[in-house]
Design a protein around this motif. Structure first.
Motif, PDB file in Angstrom:
ATOM      1  N   ARG A 195       9.669  52.277  69.919  1.00 43.27           N
ATOM      2  CA  ARG A 195       8.661  52.827  70.834  1.00 43.27           C
ATOM      3  C   ARG A 195       7.270  52.295  70.493  1.00 43.27           C
ATOM      4  O   ARG A 195       6.491  51.939  71.382  1.00 43.27           O
ATOM      5  CB  ARG A 195       8.688  54.351  70.762  1.00 43.27           C
ATOM      6  CG  ARG A 195       7.781  55.015  71.781  1.00 43.27           C
ATOM      7  CD  ARG A 195       7.761  56.523  71.622  1.00 43.27           C
ATOM      8  NE  ARG A 195       9.054  57.112  71.949  1.00 43.27           N
ATOM      9  CZ  ARG A 195       9.846  57.697  71.072  1.00 43.27           C
ATOM     10  NH1 ARG A 195       9.495  57.747  69.794  1.00 43.27           N
ATOM     11  NH2 ARG A 195      10.993  58.217  71.450  1.00 43.27           N
ATOM     12  N   GLU A 196       6.934  52.232  69.216  1.00 47.90           N
ATOM     13  CA  GLU A 196       5.621  51.746  68.798  1.00 47.90           C
ATOM     14  C   GLU A 196       5.453  50.264  69.116  1.00 47.90           C
ATOM     15  O   GLU A 196       4.410  49.836  69.643  1.00 47.90           O
ATOM     16  CB  GLU A 196       5.445  51.983  67.297  1.00 47.90           C
ATOM     17  CG  GLU A 196       4.154  51.426  66.707  1.00 47.90           C
ATOM     18  CD  GLU A 196       2.930  52.194  67.154  1.00 47.90           C
ATOM     19  OE1 GLU A 196       1.807  51.659  66.993  1.00 47.90           O
ATOM     20  OE2 GLU A 196       3.082  53.321  67.667  1.00 47.90           O
ATOM     21  N   VAL A 197       6.461  49.455  68.783  1.00 53.37           N
ATOM     22  CA  VAL A 197       6.377  48.011  69.015  1.00 53.37           C
ATOM     23  C   VAL A 197       6.284  47.712  70.503  1.00 53.37           C
ATOM     24  O   VAL A 197       5.435  46.921  70.946  1.00 53.37           O
ATOM     25  CB  VAL A 197       7.587  47.305  68.376  1.00 53.37           C
ATOM     26  CG1 VAL A 197       7.636  45.842  68.789  1.00 53.37           C
ATOM     27  CG2 VAL A 197       7.538  47.417  66.861  1.00 53.37           C
ATOM     28  N   ALA A 198       7.155  48.325  71.287  1.00 56.23           N
ATOM     29  CA  ALA A 198       7.141  48.080  72.729  1.00 56.23           C
ATOM     30  C   ALA A 198       5.821  48.531  73.348  1.00 56.23           C
ATOM     31  O   ALA A 198       5.249  47.835  74.195  1.00 56.23           O
ATOM     32  CB  ALA A 198       8.312  48.798  73.396  1.00 56.23           C
ATOM     33  N   GLY A 199       5.320  49.688  72.924  1.00 58.19           N
ATOM     34  CA  GLY A 199       4.061  50.170  73.470  1.00 58.19           C
ATOM     35  C   GLY A 199       2.903  49.229  73.181  1.00 58.19           C
ATOM     36  O   GLY A 199       2.055  48.974  74.047  1.00 58.19           O
ATOM     37  N   ALA A 200       2.841  48.703  71.946  1.00 64.12           N
ATOM     38  CA  ALA A 200       1.758  47.786  71.584  1.00 64.12           C
ATOM     39  C   ALA A 200       1.856  46.471  72.354  1.00 64.12           C
ATOM     40  O   ALA A 200       0.842  45.929  72.819  1.00 64.12           O
ATOM     41  CB  ALA A 200       1.790  47.525  70.075  1.00 64.12           C
ATOM     42  N   LEU A 201       3.062  45.935  72.496  1.00 65.00           N
ATOM     43  CA  LEU A 201       3.233  44.673  73.217  1.00 65.00           C
ATOM     44  C   LEU A 201       2.933  44.844  74.702  1.00 65.00           C
ATOM     45  O   LEU A 201       2.327  43.964  75.334  1.00 65.00           O
ATOM     46  CB  LEU A 201       4.656  44.146  73.019  1.00 65.00           C
ATOM     47  CG  LEU A 201       5.014  43.707  71.599  1.00 65.00           C
ATOM     48  CD1 LEU A 201       6.477  43.306  71.516  1.00 65.00           C
ATOM     49  CD2 LEU A 201       4.121  42.549  71.145  1.00 65.00           C
ATOM     50  N   ILE A 202       3.337  45.964  75.271  1.00 63.71           N
ATOM     51  CA  ILE A 202       3.069  46.216  76.688  1.00 63.71           C
ATOM     52  C   ILE A 202       1.570  46.386  76.919  1.00 63.71           C
ATOM     53  O   ILE A 202       1.015  45.867  77.901  1.00 63.71           O
ATOM     54  CB  ILE A 202       3.853  47.454  77.167  1.00 63.71           C
ATOM     55  CG1 ILE A 202       5.356  47.154  77.162  1.00 63.71           C
ATOM     56  CG2 ILE A 202       3.407  47.883  78.559  1.00 63.71           C
ATOM     57  CD1 ILE A 202       6.224  48.367  77.416  1.00 63.71           C
TER      58      ILE A 202
END
Length: 460
Positions: A195-202
């Motif tokens: 969730r953290e990685v996807a949120g930052a990349l998005i």
């Protein structure tokens, strides 16, 4: 001293690190995925009040919003662009999921190379393989481009640093489950980390107008690994499918904010890379010069794309000792058993005590009910050892009463059959409007299975 205001009790929340299941009390075993030792405390929720912020740009009428920034740019892979709805939209985030070894990395590396060859900058982040391994694959498929940048990183902060330094037009991360952030606890691939990685990349993709392709793992049942919110956060979710013993690969969009979700892209995966198949129908039809007993051609729909497929049946000539065998390949065994029962009961075919084999050509899997009629005609042809007429296709669903039911998209299916040179078709009654049949193909409508068998004999 002023009296203290009573504080509202806060119940702790716990969540499973594997599937995201939440509970108010700690449990040793997850109630959703049944994994042991994966439930951990999330922490107490904090209630905050937010003051109104200063608006830098007032809202505008929707008709005055500039749409040029949201125009899709083609990747150069036509089948990929077909599924995406024309190409990659700036700032769009695409999640590509599929089983290991199906060809996700090869497809995205090919797409990244074509985007780089058009003059745009591409940053390819590999978190599963070394940079040398990806370079060897790129050399094998001819994907070496000066504007294609490659780095092997698993730390989220370092990946974002590369994005700031390179300012790419397209970012490829392979894969989102193997990148971790040091700002949150947990191992890479866990619910919190994904969730953290996807949120930052998005967030980076939206802020910079950078198209982003994320590779995602799948679980044993074929669903995307990680929290379900991952699929809600991204703009496009694609499933890459294919059998290990077959070179055919199918790409489907199960979610698409910029295009249709009923398009299917077809690819041929080989040692030299992956190539689009604009006309894959003939992969599933054998090249026999003369009609053979037990074969029938049907037209199935993969999304909105009609594909021709050949069904083959073999019925043993002598009764089997004991119970007769029913063997299928590429078809649902339960549905084939139903069609065989209808043939025996409604047409009087004596196949109950004979071994029967039904298979598709080319390893394709057919689950659509529209293949029932072709299966029935193939088995009937095999049981009497007489071939069906050359140039015949059959489309329709067979009911338990022996009726032939209508299916969707019959005119589109017939148009594809006519384009490939087929001259006659057996379809459900009332499925083709008068005068709407494609030129060059003779249509015979059948209300029952008996009518279909009779028409198959009349068109010879």
């Amino acid at each position: 001293m002023p009296a203290k205001s009573p504080s509202r009790p806060v119940r702790p929340a716990y969540a499973c690190a594997e599937c995201g299941w939440q509970t108010a009390k700690w449990a040793g075993r997850c109630g959703e995925c049944q994994a042991w030792g994966t439930v951990a405390e999330l922490g107490s929720p904090v209630v905050r009040t937010t003051a109104p912020a200063h608006v830098r740009e007032p809202a505008r009428p929707i008709a005055e919003v500039d749409v040029e920034a949201a125009r899709a740019a083609p990747t150069g892979v036509e089948e990929f662009d077909r599924v995406l709805g024309g190409g990659l939209v700036p700032g769009a985030v695409v999640l590509m999921a599929g089983e290991p070894g199906v060809g996700k990395s090869t497809l995205l590396l090919d797409a990244a190379s074509r985007v780089a060859s058009s003059g745009r900058t591409v940053l390819y982040v590999t978190a599963e393989e070394s940079a040398a391994q990806v370079r060897l694959r790129a050399e094998r498929i001819g994907a070496l481009r000066p504007r294609l940048l490659l780095t092997a990183e698993t730390d989220l902060a370092t990946v974002l640093g590369h994005v700031e330094h390179s300012a790419p037009d397209l970012l490829v991360v392979d894969s989102v489950q193997t990148v971790a952030s040091g700002a949150v606890e947990g191992a890479a691939g866990g619910v919190t980390q994904v969730r953290e990685v996807a949120g930052a990349l998005i967030a980076a993709a939206k802020r910079r107008g950078m198209s982003t392709l994320l590779v995602g793992h799948v679980t044993k049942d074929g669903s995307i690994a990680g929290p379900r919110t991952l699929e809600h956060l991204v703009d496009v979710v694609c499933q890459f499918e294919g059998e290990r013993h077959s070179r055919l690969r199918l790409l489907r969009a199960v979610k698409n904010r910029y295009g249709p979700t009923d398009e299917v892209g077809c690819f041929d995966l080989s040692e030299d890379g992956i190539a689009g198949l604009p006309d894959p129908s003939m992969l599933f039809v054998s090249a026999t010069p003369e009609p053979v007993p037990g074969t029938c051609i049907t037209v199935t729909l993969e999304g909105r794309r009609p594909l021709l497929a050949e069904l083959q049946a073999l019925v043993a000539g002598e009764p089997a000792p004991g119970s007769a065998r029913r063997v299928t390949s590429g078809l649902e065994a339960s549905r084939i058993a139903m069609v065989l029962a209808v043939l025996q009961r409604r047409l009087g075919l004596k196949i109950a005590d004979r071994d029967t084999y039904v298979a598709t050509v080319g390893g394709v899997k057919l689950t659509e009910p529209s293949v029932d009629l072709a299966v029935a005609l193939a088995v009937a042809s095999a049981s009497v050892d007489e071939p069906l007429p050359a140039g015949l296709v059959a489309v329709g669903e067979v009911g338990l009463a022996g009726e032939v039911r209508s299916v969707s998209g019959v005119p589109r299916r017939l148009a594809e059959a006519a384009r490939l040179g087929f001259t006659s078709a057996v379809v459900p009654a009332g499925s083709v409007p008068t005068g709407k049949a494609p030129a060059g193909i003779r249509v015979h409508e059948a209300a029952s299975l008996a009518d279909a068998v009779r028409h198959a004999r009349l068109v010879r």
